[in-house]
Design an enzyme around this catalytic site. Structure first.
Site, PDB file in Angstrom:
ATOM      1  N   PRO A  29       2.305   6.789  -3.970  1.00 15.56           N
ATOM      2  CA  PRO A  29       3.137   7.980  -4.006  1.00 15.56           C
ATOM      3  C   PRO A  29       4.545   7.731  -3.503  1.00 15.56           C
ATOM      4  O   PRO A  29       4.746   7.082  -2.494  1.00 15.56           O
ATOM      5  CB  PRO A  29       2.404   8.956  -3.072  1.00 15.56           C
ATOM      6  CG  PRO A  29       1.306   8.190  -2.455  1.00 15.56           C
ATOM      7  CD  PRO A  29       1.490   6.762  -2.767  1.00 15.56           C
ATOM      8  N   GLU A  30       5.466   8.316  -4.212  1.00 17.21           N
ATOM      9  CA  GLU A  30       6.859   8.346  -3.788  1.00 17.21           C
ATOM     10  C   GLU A  30       7.155   9.798  -3.422  1.00 17.21           C
ATOM     11  O   GLU A  30       6.251  10.626  -3.397  1.00 17.21           O
ATOM     12  CB  GLU A  30       7.763   7.838  -4.922  1.00 17.21           C
ATOM     13  CG  GLU A  30       7.339   6.459  -5.423  1.00 17.21           C
ATOM     14  CD  GLU A  30       8.212   5.927  -6.552  1.00 17.21           C
ATOM     15  OE1 GLU A  30       9.400   6.310  -6.608  1.00 17.21           O
ATOM     16  OE2 GLU A  30       7.711   5.161  -7.373  1.00 17.21           O
TER      17      GLU A  30
END
Length: 272
Positions: free
Chosen positions: A2-3
């Site tokens: 995840p960013e």
DNA sequence: CGATAGACCTGTTTGC
DNA sequence: TGCAAACAGGTCTATC
């Protein structure tokens, strides 16, 4: 995994289910997931019977603020998932589980890179990686002026925008997407960008991240939101994961290379 | 200061 | 087909 957009989607989903709720118990299945305190019993004892005041995000970190001035700082790294349910669920890679008033919060993580750290509010200012985070790219603080202040040296612009002390939350997928939208070659020494290009880059970063949040994040393989659902943004990516495919602007073959150890896809013709 | 390789892990895809 | 190598959203450490 995840960013910023994925973490933002998770936090938005967790808020209504966690805030104001009591933590009855905690189970830890992989000790190395807990980076602080060192003693797992201490970790569990400090959390038990506390209430969650607030759930927020800073860069790629999730911050669960408890009513005893302690913070659960969670980083999902590559494959971490934080899923809430009011039913019992099975996970193959469950590393920790929180039992709340009304449901269960599962921390599932295939590769075990993800971390959970319990810190007093005063310790946050010392926490490596966390206290040095740069500005939030979707805030007003993130501007042409800010980037110009930060620019120095000759490192590739891709390395520069991936630097978490410069921009909090940008990762490999969106870095490539932003540079493509701004028509900037990821290898360009960052100190050679002119004012126009810096403006284009700032605008591209805001645009790409905003759209990704609207699409609830990018699911390639492991990312799931707090309800266990997938994102939709993978259907809108223009370069990431498209090495050897055709550029959507000019039709020529995209180019794939390693920059700063990370796979980078870009168009040699469109990105100068 | 910065660039690079290795480490941390497991699962999936690629290539011979 | 089969198996080993390469690769994956991230970040820290050591080394030059």
């Amino acid at each position: 995994m995840p960013e910023l957009p994925e973490v933002e989607t998770i936090v938005t989903g967790l808020k209504p289910n966690l805030e104001g709720k009591l933590i009855h118990d905690v189970q830890v299945f992989n000790k190395r997931t807990i980076t602080n305190p060192k003693d797992i019993e201490d970790f569990i004892a400090t959390i038990k019977r506390t209430t969650i005041n607030e759930v927020t995000r800073k860069g790629k970190y999730i911050d669960i603020i408890l009513d005893n001035k302690m913070h659960l700082i969670i980083h999902l790294r590559m494959t971490g998932q934080l899923i809430y349910s009011n039913k019992e669920m099975d996970f193959t890679h469950l590393r920790a589980m929180f039992k709340l008033d009304n449901g269960l919060l599962y921390f599932n993580d295939i590769r075990k890179f993800g971390t959970i750290s319990l810190l007093h509010q005063d310790e946050l200012l010392l926490e490596k990686g966390y206290h040095t985070l740069g500005v939030e790219p979707l805030s007003n603080e993130f501007s042409d002026c800010y980037l110009k202040e930060k620019i120095k040296g000759t490192r590739p612009v891709k390395n520069f925008i991936l630097d978490q002390t410069v921009i909090a939350g940008l990762g490999n997928i969106y870095a490539d997407e932003c540079l493509f939208l701004a028509n900037i070659n990821p290898k360009r020494p960052v100190n050679t960008l002119d004012d126009m290009e810096i403006t284009l880059l700032v605008d591209a970063i805001k645009e790409v991240l905003s759209k990704a949040i609207e699409n609830r994040g990018t699911t390639f393989s492991d990312y799931k939101d707090s309800y266990g659902g997938k994102g939709e943004n993978q259907n809108f990516l223009k370069v990431y994961g498209r090495g050897k495919e055709d550029c959507l602007k000019c039709g020529k073959k995209l180019f794939s290379d390693k920059i700063g150890g990370r796979t980078t896809v870009f168009c040699l013709d469109c990105q100068k």
